[in-house]
Write an enzyme that holds these catalytic residues in place. Structure first.
Site, short mmCIF file in Angstrom:
data_model
loop_
_atom_site.label_atom_id
_atom_site.label_comp_id
_atom_site.label_asym_id
_atom_site.label_seq_id
_atom_site.Cartn_x
_atom_site.Cartn_y
_atom_site.Cartn_z
N TYR A 1 -12.03 3.88 2.26
CA TYR A 1 -10.65 3.39 2.12
C TYR A 1 -9.66 4.53 2.36
CZ TYR A 1 -6.44 1.68 -0.30
OH TYR A 1 -5.16 1.33 -0.63
N LYS B 1 -6.89 4.86 5.47
CA LYS B 1 -5.47 5.06 5.23
C LYS B 1 -4.97 6.34 5.90
CE LYS B 1 -4.06 1.51 2.80
NZ LYS B 1 -2.96 0.63 3.29
#
Length: 321
Positions: free
Chosen positions: A146, A150
């Protein structure tokens, strides 16, 4: 002013829509239309201007093209799958968190209209063996898929802004607490549930020790900052469109003490302490000594106290008995 919120069905997206509806203006102009887009039809909000809902799967470029149009002035890109989900399902995380961002940027490039794009990144981009304190210019070193996804989004926002395809600005969000609703699959979800559920008279499990430190921001203050983010002029952002959104660092025990200071010691008695190694492994790679000087200089703010976070939840989100 035509505004699109991608991720408009989520907690932050809904609160942002309500704030924009109440304000009625953005970037010095009246809001003429607000579209809430999400994987499922998001709830609408009451406003003095037209508000519509649209289904959008950002993993699908054609779906993105249907919601971003030539008259879209401001885009909030909030949609993502959360940390633990992205860790469990690598393909889904890449498709939504990384390629989804790419599809939004490519649609803006194809249109040639240079909309303002507000992208929500995460403090999950920090981690590993990098020195404290951390902030706007720290080297991204994510320890989860994750966070990596990002971090790629941040780089793309900078480059597409440099090329003039979007007027982008990306903000590394602290963990948002206390979030209303039901628990989600975020590894940080317990940081809301250990407060939300007891405040609602239900038991909750804390999977980490009382001295675990983390960086927080309330939903109310997050939305205020996102509105300010869209109002910033490109000239004030310079060549680096990525910055840390302000937050504050507290331990789990300080969160619970804040809750007790506001409502008494009853809710704290509903918290159970049970180690969860999978969650601890993810969150232990996150950093907490984080500073946000650029955003603060531009007028974005953190919460004054975690007692305020508790009060905001009680005022804004606690279900009626």
């Amino acid at each position: 002013m035509n505004i699109l919120i991608i991720g408009g069905g989520g907690v932050v997206g809904q609160k942002l829509a309500q704030s924009l509806a109440a304000e009625g203006r953005l970037r010095g102009r009246p809001i003429t239309r607000l579209t809430l887009a999400d994987i499922n039809d998001p709830p609408l909000v009451d406003a003095s201007f037209p508000v519509s809902a649209a289904r959008c799967d950002i993993a699908d470029a054609q779906s993105v093209a249907q919601v971003i149009t030539e008259d879209t002035d401001v885009i909030y890109l909030l949609a993502a799958i959360v940390s633990a989900h992205a860790e469990e399902d690598f393909d889904a995380g890449m498709a939504i968190n990384m390629f989804g961002t790419y599809h939004v940027l490519e649609r803006c490039r194809a249109l040639g209209t240079t909309p303002v794009l507000v992208f929500t990144s995460s403090i999950a981009i920090y981690g590993g063996d990098i020195p404290d304190p951390l902030g706007d210019h720290s080297y991204p070193n994510p320890q989860t898929s994750y966070g990596g996804q990002k971090a790629v989004g941040e780089i793309l926002i900078n480059d597409y802004s440099r090329k003039g395809f979007v007027d982008g600005r990306a903000f590394r969000l602290p963990t948002i607490s206390i979030r209303p609703g039901k628990p989600n699959r975020a590894a940080s979800g317990f940081m809301s549930s250990i407060l939300r559920e007891p405040l609602n008279g239900q038991t909750a499990v804390c999977p980490v020790e009382p001295d675990f430190l983390h960086y927080y921001l309330s939903p109310r203050r997050c939305v205020e900052n996102l509105v300010k983010a869209a109002n910033l002029d490109a000239a004030d952002l310079g060549g680096n469109r990525v910055m840390q959104m302000p937050g504050r660092t507290w331990s789990i025990s300080q969160l619970i003490d804040a809750m007790t200071a506001v409502v008494g010691d009853g809710p704290a008695k509903l918290i159970k302490w049970e180690a969860q190694p999978d969650i601890k492994r993810i969150v232990s790679g996150w950093k907490w000594d984080i500073h946000a000087e650029r955003a603060e200089a531009l007028g974005l703010k953190s919460d004054e106290s975690f007692e305020d976070n508790v009060r905001y939840y009680l005022e804004d989100d606690k279900p009626a008995v």
